[in-house]
Design a protein around this motif. Structure first.
Motif, PDB file in Angstrom:
ATOM      1  N   ARG A  78     -12.707  15.199 -10.681  1.00  0.00           N
ATOM      2  CA  ARG A  78     -11.277  15.227 -10.977  1.00  0.00           C
ATOM      3  C   ARG A  78     -11.021  15.404 -12.468  1.00  0.00           C
ATOM      4  O   ARG A  78     -10.039  16.039 -12.870  1.00  0.00           O
ATOM      5  CB  ARG A  78     -10.606  13.944 -10.479  1.00  0.00           C
ATOM      6  N   HIS A  79     -11.902  14.847 -13.283  1.00  0.00           N
ATOM      7  CA  HIS A  79     -11.761  15.001 -14.735  1.00  0.00           C
ATOM      8  C   HIS A  79     -11.864  16.472 -15.119  1.00  0.00           C
ATOM      9  O   HIS A  79     -11.071  16.981 -15.922  1.00  0.00           O
ATOM     10  CB  HIS A  79     -12.836  14.179 -15.442  1.00  0.00           C
ATOM     11  N   MET A  80     -12.827  17.178 -14.549  1.00  0.00           N
ATOM     12  CA  MET A  80     -12.980  18.603 -14.843  1.00  0.00           C
ATOM     13  C   MET A  80     -11.771  19.389 -14.348  1.00  0.00           C
ATOM     14  O   MET A  80     -11.288  20.296 -15.023  1.00  0.00           O
ATOM     15  CB  MET A  80     -14.263  19.126 -14.185  1.00  0.00           C
ATOM     16  N   GLU A  81     -11.273  19.017 -13.190  1.00  0.00           N
ATOM     17  CA  GLU A  81     -10.105  19.697 -12.613  1.00  0.00           C
ATOM     18  C   GLU A  81      -8.881  19.542 -13.515  1.00  0.00           C
ATOM     19  O   GLU A  81      -8.155  20.507 -13.791  1.00  0.00           O
ATOM     20  CB  GLU A  81      -9.824  19.101 -11.238  1.00  0.00           C
ATOM     21  N   LYS A  82      -8.665  18.346 -14.008  1.00  0.00           N
ATOM     22  CA  LYS A  82      -7.491  18.098 -14.835  1.00  0.00           C
ATOM     23  C   LYS A  82      -7.655  18.691 -16.237  1.00  0.00           C
ATOM     24  O   LYS A  82      -6.667  19.013 -16.893  1.00  0.00           O
ATOM     25  CB  LYS A  82      -7.190  16.606 -14.883  1.00  0.00           C
ATOM     26  N   GLN A  83      -8.894  18.848 -16.695  1.00  0.00           N
ATOM     27  CA  GLN A  83      -9.086  19.494 -17.998  1.00  0.00           C
ATOM     28  C   GLN A  83      -8.663  20.951 -17.967  1.00  0.00           C
ATOM     29  O   GLN A  83      -8.280  21.516 -18.996  1.00  0.00           O
ATOM     30  CB  GLN A  83     -10.543  19.361 -18.461  1.00  0.00           C
ATOM     31  N   LEU A  84      -8.741  21.575 -16.805  1.00  0.00           N
ATOM     32  CA  LEU A  84      -8.257  22.951 -16.685  1.00  0.00           C
ATOM     33  C   LEU A  84      -6.770  23.016 -17.021  1.00  0.00           C
ATOM     34  O   LEU A  84      -6.288  24.018 -17.555  1.00  0.00           O
ATOM     35  CB  LEU A  84      -8.507  23.481 -15.269  1.00  0.00           C
ATOM     36  N   ALA A  85      -6.059  21.941 -16.698  1.00  0.00           N
ATOM     37  CA  ALA A  85      -4.631  21.893 -17.027  1.00  0.00           C
ATOM     38  C   ALA A  85      -4.431  21.890 -18.535  1.00  0.00           C
ATOM     39  O   ALA A  85      -3.446  22.433 -19.043  1.00  0.00           O
ATOM     40  CB  ALA A  85      -3.982  20.663 -16.402  1.00  0.00           C
ATOM     41  N   ARG A 131       0.838  -1.200   0.000  1.00  0.00           N
ATOM     42  CA  ARG A 131       0.000   0.000   0.000  1.00  0.00           C
ATOM     43  C   ARG A 131       0.874   1.252   0.000  1.00  0.00           C
ATOM     44  O   ARG A 131       0.580   2.224  -0.699  1.00  0.00           O
ATOM     45  CB  ARG A 131      -0.919  -0.019   1.227  1.00  0.00           C
ATOM     46  N   ARG A 132       1.955   1.209   0.782  1.00  0.00           N
ATOM     47  CA  ARG A 132       2.861   2.355   0.842  1.00  0.00           C
ATOM     48  C   ARG A 132       3.471   2.643  -0.525  1.00  0.00           C
ATOM     49  O   ARG A 132       3.596   3.807  -0.934  1.00  0.00           O
ATOM     50  CB  ARG A 132       3.956   2.083   1.874  1.00  0.00           C
ATOM     51  N   SER A 133       3.855   1.591  -1.248  1.00  0.00           N
ATOM     52  CA  SER A 133       4.426   1.772  -2.583  1.00  0.00           C
ATOM     53  C   SER A 133       3.407   2.372  -3.546  1.00  0.00           C
ATOM     54  O   SER A 133       3.766   3.169  -4.417  1.00  0.00           O
ATOM     55  CB  SER A 133       4.931   0.433  -3.129  1.00  0.00           C
ATOM     56  N   PHE A 134       2.121   1.997  -3.368  1.00  0.00           N
ATOM     57  CA  PHE A 134       1.074   2.570  -4.230  1.00  0.00           C
ATOM     58  C   PHE A 134       1.125   4.093  -4.181  1.00  0.00           C
ATOM     59  O   PHE A 134       1.050   4.765  -5.219  1.00  0.00           O
ATOM     60  CB  PHE A 134      -0.304   2.069  -3.781  1.00  0.00           C
ATOM     61  N   PHE A 135       1.275   4.635  -2.967  1.00  0.00           N
ATOM     62  CA  PHE A 135       1.233   6.091  -2.811  1.00  0.00           C
ATOM     63  C   PHE A 135       2.518   6.782  -3.287  1.00  0.00           C
ATOM     64  O   PHE A 135       2.554   8.013  -3.343  1.00  0.00           O
ATOM     65  CB  PHE A 135       0.931   6.456  -1.354  1.00  0.00           C
ATOM     66  N   ARG A 136       3.513   6.023  -3.642  1.00  0.00           N
ATOM     67  CA  ARG A 136       4.688   6.627  -4.275  1.00  0.00           C
ATOM     68  C   ARG A 136       4.383   6.978  -5.735  1.00  0.00           C
ATOM     69  O   ARG A 136       5.084   7.799  -6.332  1.00  0.00           O
ATOM     70  CB  ARG A 136       5.872   5.663  -4.227  1.00  0.00           C
ATOM     71  N   TYR A 137       3.373   6.341  -6.293  1.00  0.00           N
ATOM     72  CA  TYR A 137       3.058   6.516  -7.710  1.00  0.00           C
ATOM     73  C   TYR A 137       1.726   7.238  -7.945  1.00  0.00           C
ATOM     74  O   TYR A 137       1.566   7.921  -8.959  1.00  0.00           O
ATOM     75  CB  TYR A 137       3.008   5.152  -8.409  1.00  0.00           C
ATOM     76  N   PHE A 138       0.795   7.100  -7.013  1.00  0.00           N
ATOM     77  CA  PHE A 138      -0.520   7.704  -7.169  1.00  0.00           C
ATOM     78  C   PHE A 138      -0.958   8.342  -5.863  1.00  0.00           C
ATOM     79  O   PHE A 138      -0.825   7.732  -4.796  1.00  0.00           O
ATOM     80  CB  PHE A 138      -1.560   6.654  -7.586  1.00  0.00           C
ATOM     81  N   GLY A 139      -1.485   9.554  -5.955  1.00  0.00           N
ATOM     82  CA  GLY A 139      -1.945  10.236  -4.762  1.00  0.00           C
ATOM     83  C   GLY A 139      -3.293   9.742  -4.289  1.00  0.00           C
ATOM     84  O   GLY A 139      -3.567   9.716  -3.087  1.00  0.00           O
ATOM     85  N   THR A 140      -4.163   9.348  -5.232  1.00  0.00           N
ATOM     86  CA  THR A 140      -5.510   8.892  -4.906  1.00  0.00           C
ATOM     87  C   THR A 140      -5.911   7.764  -5.849  1.00  0.00           C
ATOM     88  O   THR A 140      -5.246   7.508  -6.859  1.00  0.00           O
ATOM     89  CB  THR A 140      -6.538  10.029  -5.085  1.00  0.00           C
ATOM     90  N   LYS A 141      -7.000   7.131  -5.515  1.00  0.00           N
ATOM     91  CA  LYS A 141      -7.544   6.082  -6.380  1.00  0.00           C
ATOM     92  C   LYS A 141      -7.991   6.673  -7.711  1.00  0.00           C
ATOM     93  O   LYS A 141      -7.855   6.042  -8.760  1.00  0.00           O
ATOM     94  CB  LYS A 141      -8.711   5.406  -5.663  1.00  0.00           C
ATOM     95  N   GLU A 142      -8.519   7.899  -7.666  1.00  0.00           N
ATOM     96  CA  GLU A 142      -8.956   8.564  -8.902  1.00  0.00           C
ATOM     97  C   GLU A 142      -7.802   8.757  -9.879  1.00  0.00           C
ATOM     98  O   GLU A 142      -7.991   8.719 -11.103  1.00  0.00           O
ATOM     99  CB  GLU A 142      -9.602   9.914  -8.570  1.00  0.00           C
ATOM    100  N   ASP A 143      -6.602   8.973  -9.345  1.00  0.00           N
ATOM    101  CA  ASP A 143      -5.440   9.209 -10.214  1.00  0.00           C
ATOM    102  C   ASP A 143      -5.075   7.981 -11.041  1.00  0.00           C
ATOM    103  O   ASP A 143      -4.417   8.106 -12.078  1.00  0.00           O
ATOM    104  CB  ASP A 143      -4.223   9.637  -9.383  1.00  0.00           C
TER     105      ASP A 143
END
Length: 202
Positions: free
Chosen positions: A127-134, A51-63
């Motif tokens: 999150r999709h809308m948030e990232k589209q702003l990027a 689980r700890r390694s997961f968070f090295r690559y992704f901040g959330t499940k949505e990511d």
């Protein structure tokens, strides 16, 4: 025209490979069990990591679902950079967006299932809308550069036009995607985008 990016080193290539493996494991579980029913622990177990390694690559499940959306925006921006300078702005934006569909073969059934999951999961939609702003932040400066003329010394008019075009193009992409899902992929997404843009532009 931009110079080619340097080839990533072994450590970065390894990181990207692990990132991709986790994302693939997570997506497989999401499509089998449902997004909200799948836990981070289950993704980590399926990917063979902690689980700890997961968070090295992704901040959330949505990511896991949307983590590469900004990278896609960079690819669209890079494709826009490569378009002929004399090309009409809307044509340049269209070609740049379509470049995403030529990177790899389109699996319509898988895209439909992912799209349906996005559409019915509130946290993913947010999150999709948030990232589209990027995407807007990536695309507007390049399109403004293409639109700037001698009568626009500070580039403000070009930036205004570019922001309007990019915002409209992305809104039309959202509308086209919703219709594409409703029709179960029976009509090509690019055709639906063209129709949406035509409706806006009159």
């Amino acid at each position: 025209m931009r110079s080619e990016e340097p080839v990533p080193g072994l450590r970065e290539r390894t990181r990207r490979a692990v990132h991709r493996e986790i994302a693939e494991a997570g997506m497989r579980l999401f499509l089998e069990r449902g997004f909200e029913e799948t836990t981070i622990d289950q993704i980590a177990e399926a990917a063979g990591i902690s689980r700890r390694s997961f968070f090295r690559y992704f901040g959330t499940k949505e990511d896991v679902v949307l983590g590469d959306l900004v990278d896609r925006g960079r690819r669209v921006r890079d494709a826009l950079v490569q378009r002929p300078p004399e090309e009409e702005p809307w044509e340049a934006v269209r070609a740049s967006l379509l470049s995403l569909r030529t990177v790899q073969p389109v699996d319509t059934d898988r895209e439909l299932r992912i799209g349906q999951m996005l559409h019915r999961t509130p946290s993913l939609r947010a999150r999709h809308m948030e990232k589209q702003l990027a995407w807007k932040e990536l695309l507007v400066p390049e399109l403004a550069r293409r639109l700037r003329g001698a009568d626009d010394p500070d580039g403000s008019a070009a930036e205004h036009r570019a922001a309007a075009i990019v915002a409209t193009a992305l809104a039309c992409l959202d509308v086209a995607s919703e219709t594409w899902l409703r029709l179960d992929g029976a009509v090509p997404l690019e055709q639906l985008w063209d129709e949406a843009v035509s409706a806006v532009r009159g």
